[in-house]
Enzyme design. Structure first.
Site, PDB file in Angstrom:
ATOM      1  N   SER A  94       0.824  -1.202   0.000  1.00  0.00           N
ATOM      2  CA  SER A  94       0.000   0.000   0.000  1.00  0.00           C
ATOM      3  C   SER A  94       0.861   1.256   0.000  1.00  0.00           C
ATOM      4  O   SER A  94       1.619   1.494  -0.929  1.00  0.00           O
ATOM      5  CB  SER A  94      -0.972  -0.039   1.186  1.00  0.00           C
ATOM      6  OG  SER A  94      -1.922   0.989   1.092  1.00  0.00           O
ATOM      7  N   ASP A 248      -3.056   6.708  -3.239  1.00  0.00           N
ATOM      8  CA  ASP A 248      -1.846   6.083  -2.723  1.00  0.00           C
ATOM      9  C   ASP A 248      -1.396   5.009  -3.717  1.00  0.00           C
ATOM     10  O   ASP A 248      -2.079   4.753  -4.719  1.00  0.00           O
ATOM     11  CB  ASP A 248      -2.081   5.551  -1.308  1.00  0.00           C
ATOM     12  CG  ASP A 248      -2.890   4.267  -1.265  1.00  0.00           C
ATOM     13  OD1 ASP A 248      -3.675   4.017  -2.202  1.00  0.00           O
ATOM     14  OD2 ASP A 248      -2.762   3.515  -0.285  1.00  0.00           O
ATOM     15  N   ASP A 250      -1.339   1.775  -4.147  1.00  0.00           N
ATOM     16  CA  ASP A 250      -2.196   0.682  -4.616  1.00  0.00           C
ATOM     17  C   ASP A 250      -3.629   1.140  -4.836  1.00  0.00           C
ATOM     18  O   ASP A 250      -4.517   0.332  -5.091  1.00  0.00           O
ATOM     19  CB  ASP A 250      -2.142  -0.514  -3.675  1.00  0.00           C
ATOM     20  CG  ASP A 250      -2.811  -0.262  -2.333  1.00  0.00           C
ATOM     21  OD1 ASP A 250      -2.797   0.904  -1.876  1.00  0.00           O
ATOM     22  OD2 ASP A 250      -3.329  -1.217  -1.726  1.00  0.00           O
ATOM     23  N   ASP A 252      -6.057   2.244  -3.050  1.00  0.00           N
ATOM     24  CA  ASP A 252      -7.215   1.980  -2.187  1.00  0.00           C
ATOM     25  C   ASP A 252      -7.522   3.179  -1.288  1.00  0.00           C
ATOM     26  O   ASP A 252      -8.517   3.165  -0.567  1.00  0.00           O
ATOM     27  CB  ASP A 252      -7.040   0.694  -1.383  1.00  0.00           C
ATOM     28  CG  ASP A 252      -5.910   0.742  -0.370  1.00  0.00           C
ATOM     29  OD1 ASP A 252      -5.116   1.707  -0.388  1.00  0.00           O
ATOM     30  OD2 ASP A 252      -5.802  -0.208   0.440  1.00  0.00           O
TER      31      ASP A 252
END
Length: 505
Positions: A94, A248, A250, A252
């Site tokens: 992440s 961000d 990734d 999410d």
């Protein structure tokens, strides 16, 4: 953890044994032939870790489905439900530092029930999977095969985009939007989603548009970190933009910035975006199902404003432990969020935070307001005048060693402050005991309330070496009076000073 050798770091051996344990758990729970869908981002090692995950699953008789190339976490979460998979694995760290990678597990299909289908793992599944991992053989003794591994095509992304873009409506106003994927994997999907709406003049931050696991333009690849969206704000000034969207790595999580006039910009807090999206979700829910409009949910560290919004519209509100593994499994959920810029805006399709659909919802709301000559700031002021001004701010202590966090919490427990920002502390809740009246299970941390209705929550981060303090003040605001944002800011600063002393880091 960091990519490197050893059982406490991310490497192929750890991933192979982890997958062997996950597969063993799934076969115990669902029987033969579990279906597992696998995704991965652009971090160091991600592609190899995904290949190993698929190879172990295939050799164990699972149906191993691999997403096509570098894709955001929300696409994987969507695929778990869309493909009725028994489990999903996303290889990502992440917004963690460049040296890190991670392995995120979802359960669905035959391995989960009801609102928990397609959500990240919680007890007792997490402990059962951990036990199966511990019982797995050495990595070089775990069978692997790629004979039956199936590489999926763009049809999954296309299905995700069809669902995501259906969330928006037509508008008269065409907004100018600046987008940065923060060197992550969300740029292409987010660009396709935003451009498909037809009402966005989109400008990518070119220096951060291409996936790069070293994240060369930012100290930390997290839109919340100071300076992380500076390039996006510069691009916004160049293009006279209406809105900045920052994802961000990734994708999410989603951060939003708005113009303040005279070339100025303000990054909205996660709680402000959560309130805007929660209000819009509540209005939609009542319109679509007035007799049972469902529930809004947020974590215990998020603003209490969402509960006021839910009450105003006749929806249920749930307070959960931190993390979308809890938020996303609330029964009847129509919207959930936590202050760390994570929003579940379409729980029927993605039972997790989703920065791309959050971006679509924010842009859609901003365009609807613009049709009436209004802005997101106007909508925030409306909420303040209806419910009072709920202002929040974080205080974060990044530590070199995790061992320094426990003593700080112990100091707070043994000698809590008697006043905060000049107001007596009236209640101290040890979150390790849970909060039965909120149906909240135990977690590490403390919650303090004052006579002035200020609130402080102190807890260790679940993903980084940080002790995090969440501050909230509530000020009255009624009629046509100016919203007292400066007063709230001053009070938050006083709270921050007192908390810093109390924590002693």
């Amino acid at each position: 953890g960091q990519v490197g050798p050893g059982e406490s770091r991310m490497n192929r051996a750890v991933v192979i044994r982890t997958t062997a344990g996950l597969v063993a758990y799934l076969r115990d729970v669902v029987g033969e032939g579990p279906r597992i869908v696998i995704g991965y981002d652009a971090r160091h090692g991600s592609a190899a870790f995904a290949r190993d995950t698929a190879a172990v699953a295939d050799a164990a008789g699972c149906e191993a489905l691999v997403l096509p190339g570098l894709l955001p976490t929300p696409v994987l979460a969507f695929a778990v439900r869309h493909l009725d998979a028994d489990a999903g694995v996303m290889v990502t760290a992440s917004h963690n530092p460049p040296a890190d990678n991670g392995y995120k597990v979802y359960l669905g299909g035959r391995a989960a029930e009801g609102p928990g289908r397609g959500v990240q793992i919680v007890p007792p599944a997490d402990a059962d999977i951990a036990a199966a991992i511990a019982a797995a053989p050495a990595a070089d003794a775990v069978p692997r095969s790629d004979q039956g591994v199936r590489q999926l095509g763009d049809e999954i992304t296309a299905a995700y985009l069809r669902r995501a873009t259906a969330l928006t409506t037509a508008h008269r106003q065409r907004l100018t939007v600046v987008l940065t994927p923060m060197h992550g994997v969300g740029g292409d999907v987010a660009q396709r989603a935003l451009e498909a709406t037809g009402f966005v003049d989109l400008h990518l931050v070119t220096q951060q548009a291409t996936p790069d696991p070293d994240f060369p333009t930012v100290a930390f690849p997290n839109p919340e970190e100071p300076g992380a969206i500076d390039l996006a704000l510069a691009r916004a000034r160049e293009t006279d933009a209406d809105l900045v969207i920052a994802l961000d790595p990734d994708a999410d999580r989603c951060s939003v910035a708005i113009p303040t006039g005279s070339g100025g910009w303000r990054q909205l807090s996660g709680d402000e975006v959560g309130a805007l999206l929660g209000e819009a979700a509540a209005v939609r829910a009542v319109a679509e199902n007035p007799s049972a409009p469902g529930a809004l949910a947020c974590s215990v560290v998020s603003s209490r404003l969402l509960a006021r919004i839910a009450e105003h519209h006749g929806l249920r509100h749930a307070t959960t432990l931190t993390g979308f593994k809890w938020i996303a499994r609330v029964d009847g959920l129509v919207f959930g969020y936590e202050e760390a810029i994570g929003y579940c805006t379409d729980p029927g399709a993605v039972r997790d935070k989703d920065g791309i659909t959050a971006a679509l919802r924010v842009v859609d709301l901003a365009a609807a307001l613009a049709d009436d000559g209004r802005t997101l700031q106007d909508a925030l002021d409306d909420l303040a005048r209806r419910h009072g001004l709920y202002a929040t701010a974080p205080v974060t202590f990044r530590v070199e060693h995790l061992s320094s966090i426990a003593p700080a919490l112990a100091r707070l427990r043994s000698a809590p402050p008697k006043t905060l920002a000049g107001s007596p502390v009236t209640q101290i809740v040890d979150l390790a005991d849970g909060i039965p009246e909120l149906d909240l299970g135990p977690t590490e941390g403390l919650l303090l309330l004052t006579a002035a209705d200020d609130r402080v929550v102190v807890r260790p981060s679940g993903t980084e070496p940080k002790l995090k303090c969440y501050l909230e003040v509530v000020l009255p605001c009624a009629g046509d009076a100016a919203v007292p944002r400066d007063e709230a800011s001053a009070r938050l600063s006083a709270l921050a000073s007192d908390v810093t002393v109390a924590v002693g880091l």
